[in-house]
Motif scaffolding. Structure first.
Motif, PDB file in Angstrom:
ATOM      1  N   CYS A 150       0.872  -1.179   0.000  1.00  0.00           N
ATOM      2  CA  CYS A 150       0.000   0.000   0.000  1.00  0.00           C
ATOM      3  C   CYS A 150       0.909   1.229   0.000  1.00  0.00           C
ATOM      4  O   CYS A 150       1.683   1.430   0.936  1.00  0.00           O
ATOM      5  CB  CYS A 150      -0.880   0.030   1.244  1.00  0.00           C
ATOM      6  SG  CYS A 150      -1.947  -1.396   1.429  1.00  0.00           S
ATOM      7  N   ALA A 192      -5.041  -4.203   3.987  1.00  0.00           N
ATOM      8  CA  ALA A 192      -5.087  -3.409   2.755  1.00  0.00           C
ATOM      9  C   ALA A 192      -6.527  -2.999   2.451  1.00  0.00           C
ATOM     10  O   ALA A 192      -6.789  -1.854   2.058  1.00  0.00           O
ATOM     11  CB  ALA A 192      -4.496  -4.193   1.590  1.00  0.00           C
ATOM     12  N   SER A 215      -8.253   0.664   2.256  1.00  0.00           N
ATOM     13  CA  SER A 215      -9.100   1.084   1.138  1.00  0.00           C
ATOM     14  C   SER A 215     -10.428   1.660   1.638  1.00  0.00           C
ATOM     15  O   SER A 215     -10.908   2.666   1.116  1.00  0.00           O
ATOM     16  CB  SER A 215      -9.351  -0.100   0.200  1.00  0.00           C
ATOM     17  OG  SER A 215     -10.199   0.264  -0.859  1.00  0.00           O
ATOM     18  N   TYR A 221      -2.336   0.330  -4.666  1.00  0.00           N
ATOM     19  CA  TYR A 221      -2.263  -1.002  -4.077  1.00  0.00           C
ATOM     20  C   TYR A 221      -1.641  -1.959  -5.075  1.00  0.00           C
ATOM     21  O   TYR A 221      -1.957  -1.933  -6.259  1.00  0.00           O
ATOM     22  CB  TYR A 221      -3.664  -1.504  -3.697  1.00  0.00           C
ATOM     23  CG  TYR A 221      -4.371  -0.591  -2.727  1.00  0.00           C
ATOM     24  CD1 TYR A 221      -4.229  -0.766  -1.359  1.00  0.00           C
ATOM     25  CD2 TYR A 221      -5.173   0.456  -3.187  1.00  0.00           C
ATOM     26  CE1 TYR A 221      -4.877   0.073  -0.463  1.00  0.00           C
ATOM     27  CE2 TYR A 221      -5.820   1.302  -2.296  1.00  0.00           C
ATOM     28  CZ  TYR A 221      -5.660   1.105  -0.945  1.00  0.00           C
ATOM     29  OH  TYR A 221      -6.302   1.945  -0.059  1.00  0.00           O
TER      30      TYR A 221
END
Length: 176
Positions: free
Chosen positions: A121, A137, A141, A153
């Motif tokens: 990331c 991750a 987001s 990403y």
């Protein structure tokens, strides 16, 4: 972690209480070392129809968090969802070894999702790069969508997840 500790983690006293989205999320997102036996014991006792519904709901939420340009991880998560739901439906029908296969597949997913996968990331404002599991991750987001900020990403390191083959019957395909 044994069965009792797992039930404590999930805030349930017995498997019949495994019926809420939060139970499934806590189970899937836990980075605790949970024994295969404890996972199997829970799967053996939980209502499989409820498990399939929770799985569907959980993955719907997870898939909403996948960045739009990350088609490969989206498809992988969709396939994992289908495998888990298919195995839970097979376990509900008492098919041979289905519950054991479900426990194994779920635990493998959980370990990959919360611990073993590696996603890069990159904060586009600071150029800081963090390598985190898929779970984190996707949380980044979600936060990105809520709080602003921009990240890129790279899920390439997380795509190494081999699904066991699960054969659907023609009746299953028609039903779907």
């Amino acid at each position: 972690m044994d069965r009792e500790e797992l039930f404590e983690l999930l805030d349930i006293e017995d498997a019949s209480q495994f019926e809420y989205f939060e139970n499934f999320a806590d189970f899937a997102e836990s980075d605790c070392a949970i024994s295969d036996d404890a996972v199997y014991e829970l799967m053996r006792e939980v209502d499989m129809k409820t498990f399939a519904e929770l799985c569907e709901s959980y993955f719907y939420d997870v898939l909403e968090s996948v960045p739009g340009d990350q088609i490969d991880v989206y498809n992988l998560l969709e396939n994992i969802k289908r495998a888990l739901i298919g195995l839970s439906e097979a376990a509900a029908k008492d098919e041979e070894n289905a519950c054991l296969k479900l426990a194994d597949e779920f635990n493998r997913f959980r370990l990959w999702y919360a611990q073993e996968s590696a996603v890069e990331c990159r904060n586009l404002a600071t150029d800081e790069v963090l390598t985190v599991p898929v779970r984190d991750a996707l949380a980044t987001s979600r936060l990105e969508k809520l709080e602003g900020g921009e990240y890129s990403y790279d899920f390439t390191g997380a795509l190494e997840y081999e699904l066991d083959e699960y054969i659907m019957t023609y009746a299953d395909l028609v039903e779907e």
